[in-house]
Design a protein around this motif. Sequence first.
Motif, mmCIF file in Angstrom:
data_model
loop_
_atom_site.group_PDB
_atom_site.id
_atom_site.type_symbol
_atom_site.label_atom_id
_atom_site.label_comp_id
_atom_site.label_asym_id
_atom_site.label_seq_id
_atom_site.Cartn_x
_atom_site.Cartn_y
_atom_site.Cartn_z
ATOM 1 N N ALA A 10 10.318 23.927 18.557
ATOM 2 C CA ALA A 10 9.552 25.174 18.491
ATOM 3 C C ALA A 10 9.120 25.464 17.065
ATOM 4 N N SER A 11 10.001 25.184 16.104
ATOM 5 C CA SER A 11 9.642 25.368 14.692
ATOM 6 C C SER A 11 8.518 24.427 14.284
ATOM 7 N N TYR A 12 8.587 23.192 14.759
ATOM 8 C CA TYR A 12 7.563 22.210 14.395
ATOM 9 C C TYR A 12 6.198 22.588 14.966
ATOM 10 N N PHE A 13 6.152 22.886 16.257
ATOM 11 C CA PHE A 13 4.869 23.229 16.863
ATOM 12 C C PHE A 13 4.327 24.553 16.326
ATOM 13 N N GLY A 14 5.201 25.464 16.053
ATOM 14 C CA GLY A 14 4.751 26.727 15.459
ATOM 15 C C GLY A 14 4.165 26.533 14.075
ATOM 16 N N TRP A 19 -4.612 33.887 17.092
ATOM 17 C CA TRP A 19 -4.328 34.685 18.292
ATOM 18 C C TRP A 19 -2.924 34.436 18.831
ATOM 19 N N SER A 20 -2.334 33.297 18.452
ATOM 20 C CA SER A 20 -0.997 32.977 18.956
ATOM 21 C C SER A 20 0.116 33.511 18.062
ATOM 22 N N GLY A 78 5.264 32.238 16.700
ATOM 23 C CA GLY A 78 4.021 31.950 17.403
ATOM 24 C C GLY A 78 4.254 31.611 18.861
ATOM 25 N N LEU A 79 3.318 32.009 19.732
ATOM 26 C CA LEU A 79 3.428 31.712 21.155
ATOM 27 C C LEU A 79 3.285 30.223 21.433
ATOM 28 N N LEU A 80 2.428 29.560 20.672
ATOM 29 C CA LEU A 80 2.251 28.129 20.874
ATOM 30 C C LEU A 80 3.502 27.351 20.481
ATOM 31 N N GLY A 81 4.192 27.815 19.480
ATOM 32 C CA GLY A 81 5.461 27.191 19.125
ATOM 33 C C GLY A 81 6.490 27.371 20.217
ATOM 34 N N PHE A 132 12.722 30.728 24.076
ATOM 35 C CA PHE A 132 12.611 32.184 23.984
ATOM 36 C C PHE A 132 13.675 32.753 23.053
ATOM 37 N N ALA A 133 14.888 32.187 23.094
ATOM 38 C CA ALA A 133 15.946 32.641 22.191
ATOM 39 C C ALA A 133 15.561 32.398 20.736
#
Length: 447
Positions: free
Chosen positions: A298-302, A310-311, A325-328, A386-387
Amino acid sequence: MQTSSVKAFMRRPGRSSARRGNYYNLSVPSLASRGFSVSGGASAEGDVDTNEEIETTSTESDVTTIVQDNMSNSVDEDETVRDSATETLSPTEDNETEVEVETKVNVEEKEKVEVDPVPDVEDVEPAAMATAPIRISTTESGAVVVAEDKNLEAKLTRKEKRLEKKKRRGELKSHQKYAKKLKSRNNLNLNRKLMHAGCGFFFGGLNHIVPKHIFMPCMTVLTTGSLIMELLRYRKGFGWMNDILHFCFGSCLRKSEMDGRFTGNVYYFMGVVITAALFPRDVASMAIFQLALADPSASYFGRQTRHVYWSRIENGFFGVGRNKGLLGFLGGALFCFPFNFLALSKATYFGKTTVDGISKVVPVAVPGGRQAIAIASIALGLAGAFADLCVPTPAITMPKKICGVGMPPFHVDDNIVVPIFSAFACTKIFASLGWTSGVELSKLIVF
């Protein structure tokens, strides 16, 4: 009988025309000894006949040479001679040149201005130069004035106090030399993410293989030791702990972790211990695996999609999700899906059955089939991501003082939030799918 002297005016080389020159005395006997023919004399009362002439056998350039010799001699003797003389040449009615000679100070009675020698810069130690509260200046007459500079003394005193204070706390701040070499959390730092994932699989595997009565005490000792190290390594006398920490983890550390905050290790161990203590073995293992996968992914994609405005969640919901970020979040959830699906597909599911009137728990086919496994896999990934999304950046930290008592620099860390929340979500997901009798992972988890 007073000795007469010819006083010549010559400017010192290197001085501007606006400044005063220096006067040098040439006595009459001195002129005679250098090849001049001098006639005339003075009366006993000190009267000088202005009609007497001084005849010389040398040219004007010779006089200049003599004056320069006298000047160099005076400089070599380190004497400052300040004489005032006036040489006035005025034509008389008989078209004869009269030399008016004034005698002020004899060469033998020159005034010596004693000035304390100023040492060369090379001869002065740096410490003395840095602490000497003096101001050196010169007057128009060329005299050197050495005076105390009270303002400079006050400044140096304050500087010395700061240096002394830093010196006393030098060992306390030894970690800062490592902080300068490390990168901040804004850097991608793939080495840290790989180490994060590797540790998650390692501790999740240990929790799955090692019996709980052995795993828990070992992890408790490791967590306690890490916490003690974090509490001590910023104190005087324990700087060697920072050396060991940097030697072991190197560039995987963050700048903030060597500049006042705790490292992520102590939070990682806390998250593993609390999760293993509160939840069943297989549920805790799956939760630790979400920590290993969802958090770094999640950190990488964010980080890679931070330009998609917008994300981005700027201020979050009361701080929750700030600067995430939502994309992350979606990237982290999808990244966990393949591993979760493979692990749950190899797992053994139990159900209750009645044999000869006795209720038993026996292995059964997967309730809901592969569709239920896919739902559980994506749901677990969403829970872990989500966490991680809920933990704000920068993290919420504990106040430095509570009721006047200093507090350690604890903060809300995703290494604790992700496994605990994932384990709780895992129990609810299994219950909603009818896997109430238990799920046992394969011994090799994915094989």
